[in-house]
Design a protein around this motif. Structure first.
Motif, PDB file in Angstrom:
ATOM      1  N   TRP A  13      18.635   6.187  -1.994  1.00 18.50           N
ATOM      2  CA  TRP A  13      19.280   7.495  -1.969  1.00 18.50           C
ATOM      3  C   TRP A  13      19.529   8.047  -3.372  1.00 18.50           C
ATOM      4  O   TRP A  13      20.222   9.060  -3.535  1.00 18.50           O
ATOM      5  CB  TRP A  13      20.602   7.410  -1.210  1.00 18.50           C
ATOM      6  CG  TRP A  13      20.437   6.849   0.152  1.00 18.50           C
ATOM      7  CD1 TRP A  13      20.844   5.624   0.584  1.00 18.50           C
ATOM      8  CD2 TRP A  13      19.801   7.467   1.283  1.00 18.50           C
ATOM      9  NE1 TRP A  13      20.509   5.436   1.893  1.00 18.50           N
ATOM     10  CE2 TRP A  13      19.862   6.552   2.355  1.00 18.50           C
ATOM     11  CE3 TRP A  13      19.179   8.695   1.495  1.00 18.50           C
ATOM     12  CZ2 TRP A  13      19.329   6.819   3.613  1.00 18.50           C
ATOM     13  CZ3 TRP A  13      18.648   8.973   2.753  1.00 18.50           C
ATOM     14  CH2 TRP A  13      18.728   8.044   3.780  1.00 18.50           C
ATOM     15  N   THR A  14      18.977   7.383  -4.393  1.00 18.16           N
ATOM     16  CA  THR A  14      19.107   7.879  -5.764  1.00 18.16           C
ATOM     17  C   THR A  14      18.084   8.985  -6.022  1.00 18.16           C
ATOM     18  O   THR A  14      16.928   8.861  -5.634  1.00 18.16           O
ATOM     19  CB  THR A  14      18.889   6.739  -6.778  1.00 18.16           C
ATOM     20  OG1 THR A  14      19.899   5.752  -6.581  1.00 18.16           O
ATOM     21  CG2 THR A  14      18.950   7.254  -8.210  1.00 18.16           C
ATOM     22  N   GLY A  15      18.521  10.047  -6.699  1.00 16.07           N
ATOM     23  CA  GLY A  15      17.599  11.149  -6.971  1.00 16.07           C
ATOM     24  C   GLY A  15      17.623  12.197  -5.871  1.00 16.07           C
ATOM     25  O   GLY A  15      18.365  12.082  -4.884  1.00 16.07           O
ATOM     26  N   ARG A  16      16.796  13.214  -6.067  1.00 15.93           N
ATOM     27  CA  ARG A  16      16.794  14.343  -5.127  1.00 15.93           C
ATOM     28  C   ARG A  16      15.582  14.353  -4.205  1.00 15.93           C
ATOM     29  O   ARG A  16      15.458  15.245  -3.367  1.00 15.93           O
ATOM     30  CB  ARG A  16      16.844  15.655  -5.907  1.00 15.93           C
ATOM     31  CG  ARG A  16      18.083  15.816  -6.773  1.00 15.93           C
ATOM     32  CD  ARG A  16      18.021  17.099  -7.577  1.00 15.93           C
ATOM     33  NE  ARG A  16      19.213  17.263  -8.413  1.00 15.93           N
ATOM     34  CZ  ARG A  16      19.389  18.249  -9.267  1.00 15.93           C
ATOM     35  NH1 ARG A  16      18.438  19.168  -9.396  1.00 15.93           N
ATOM     36  NH2 ARG A  16      20.493  18.326  -9.999  1.00 15.93           N
ATOM     37  N   TRP A  18      14.740  12.522  -1.691  1.00 18.58           N
ATOM     38  CA  TRP A  18      15.008  12.398  -0.258  1.00 18.58           C
ATOM     39  C   TRP A  18      15.572  13.697   0.326  1.00 18.58           C
ATOM     40  O   TRP A  18      15.315  14.027   1.488  1.00 18.58           O
ATOM     41  CB  TRP A  18      15.948  11.221   0.005  1.00 18.58           C
ATOM     42  CG  TRP A  18      17.367  11.419  -0.419  1.00 18.58           C
ATOM     43  CD1 TRP A  18      17.906  11.145  -1.643  1.00 18.58           C
ATOM     44  CD2 TRP A  18      18.419  11.947   0.390  1.00 18.58           C
ATOM     45  NE1 TRP A  18      19.239  11.465  -1.655  1.00 18.58           N
ATOM     46  CE2 TRP A  18      19.583  11.948  -0.415  1.00 18.58           C
ATOM     47  CE3 TRP A  18      18.519  12.395   1.695  1.00 18.58           C
ATOM     48  CZ2 TRP A  18      20.813  12.388   0.049  1.00 18.58           C
ATOM     49  CZ3 TRP A  18      19.741  12.835   2.172  1.00 18.58           C
ATOM     50  CH2 TRP A  18      20.869  12.838   1.353  1.00 18.58           C
ATOM     51  N   TRP A  19      16.300  14.439  -0.510  1.00 15.76           N
ATOM     52  CA  TRP A  19      16.807  15.737  -0.064  1.00 15.76           C
ATOM     53  C   TRP A  19      15.647  16.685   0.273  1.00 15.76           C
ATOM     54  O   TRP A  19      15.617  17.324   1.326  1.00 15.76           O
ATOM     55  CB  TRP A  19      17.666  16.388  -1.148  1.00 15.76           C
ATOM     56  CG  TRP A  19      19.108  16.069  -1.073  1.00 15.76           C
ATOM     57  CD1 TRP A  19      19.806  15.238  -1.892  1.00 15.76           C
ATOM     58  CD2 TRP A  19      20.068  16.583  -0.137  1.00 15.76           C
ATOM     59  NE1 TRP A  19      21.117  15.184  -1.524  1.00 15.76           N
ATOM     60  CE2 TRP A  19      21.317  16.009  -0.441  1.00 15.76           C
ATOM     61  CE3 TRP A  19      19.986  17.466   0.934  1.00 15.76           C
ATOM     62  CZ2 TRP A  19      22.466  16.280   0.270  1.00 15.76           C
ATOM     63  CZ3 TRP A  19      21.135  17.753   1.659  1.00 15.76           C
ATOM     64  CH2 TRP A  19      22.344  17.160   1.322  1.00 15.76           C
ATOM     65  N   GLY A  20      14.707  16.772  -0.652  1.00 14.26           N
ATOM     66  CA  GLY A  20      13.573  17.671  -0.457  1.00 14.26           C
ATOM     67  C   GLY A  20      12.720  17.277   0.735  1.00 14.26           C
ATOM     68  O   GLY A  20      12.324  18.127   1.534  1.00 14.26           O
TER      69      GLY A  20
END
Length: 246
Positions: A13-16, A18-20
């Protein structure tokens, strides 16, 4: 081991990224749901079967499986790409422990995606049929479809991580995943159904009731999924334990 799994969990879940990926998957599902609904209503202008519409709208959320697979794959391949995998092995106490922690973490990641998709799939019939003459009718088929969608998402996360461990190179791994998902399984099923139905993607389609007549019965599809995951796990473990790390 618990701390090791927790560390792998935080890496996912580090970074963006997974959001995108998650936002793109949800947008894709919503768009597909709207298209499927219009298609079904066009077939029966007087109003389609509410039970079939409900199951179809639940089924559409199977595409979250691809997002779970990509997120798990990115988490695994990232360390090979930036060279941090050797340091992770040294800090974890061995390759076997690190591999086990990674697989546990990505399975939990898949469960998170499955729960989120399950909630959205369960409410989607009421959202998409709001204001229409048809009303959602939840049946046992819808329940089994929902459970199939959620199971496929968990398996997809594990499959994505295993592919990442086997290929190691991030871009190549994603390309293999996308090509196998969009082209290989579907293409083989159309051209050579006797072989295509044994691909992992078509076995998944059977579990979430994809509706193709050439698919395996669900119990046999579950067996095929288990074989794919077991063989991939053995291969990924052997490669991870024996092959030099970057």
């Amino acid at each position: 081991m618990r701390d090791l799994v927790r560390a792998e969990w935080h890496k996912i879940w580090t970074g963006r990224a997974w959001w995108g990926v998650t936002a793109a998957a949800v947008l894709l599902c919503v768009t597909a749901e709207a298209g499927l609904l219009q298609q079904e209503l066009a077939k029966t202008p007087g109003g389609g079967d509410a039970r079939a519409l409900t199951s179809t709208l639940v089924q559409g959320w199977f595409m979250v499986e691809l997002a779970a697979a990509v997120v798990a794959m990115l988490a695994v391949t990232r360390e090979f790409t930036n060279g941090a995998i050797s340091r992770s092995v040294l800090l974890s106490g061995g390759r076997g422990r690190l591999l086990a922690a990674k697989l546990i973490a990505v399975t939990c990641c898949g469960a998170v995606f499955a729960l989120g998709a399950g909630v959205l799939a369960a409410v989607s019939p009421w959202v998409f049929l709001a204001g229409r003459t048809q009303r959602p009718e939840w049946t046992a088929t819808a329940t089994w479809t929902l459970l199939g969608v959620m199971l496929v998402i968990v398996v997809g996360a594990l499959w994505g991580a295993l592919l990442g461990l086997l290929i190691r190179q991030q871009v190549a791994a994603i390309l293999v995943l996308l090509i196998s998902t969009w082209l290989v399984g579907e293409g083989l099923l159309r051209l050579v159904p006797a072989i295509g139905k044994f691909t992992i993607d078509e076995a998944m389609a059977s579990v979430y009731r994809g509706g193709n007549d050439h698919l395996l019965p669900i119990p046999w599809a579950l067996v095929v999924l288990a074989v794919w995951i077991a063989v991939s796990t053995v291969a990924a473990r052997a490669l991870f334990l024996r092959r030099d790390l970057p």
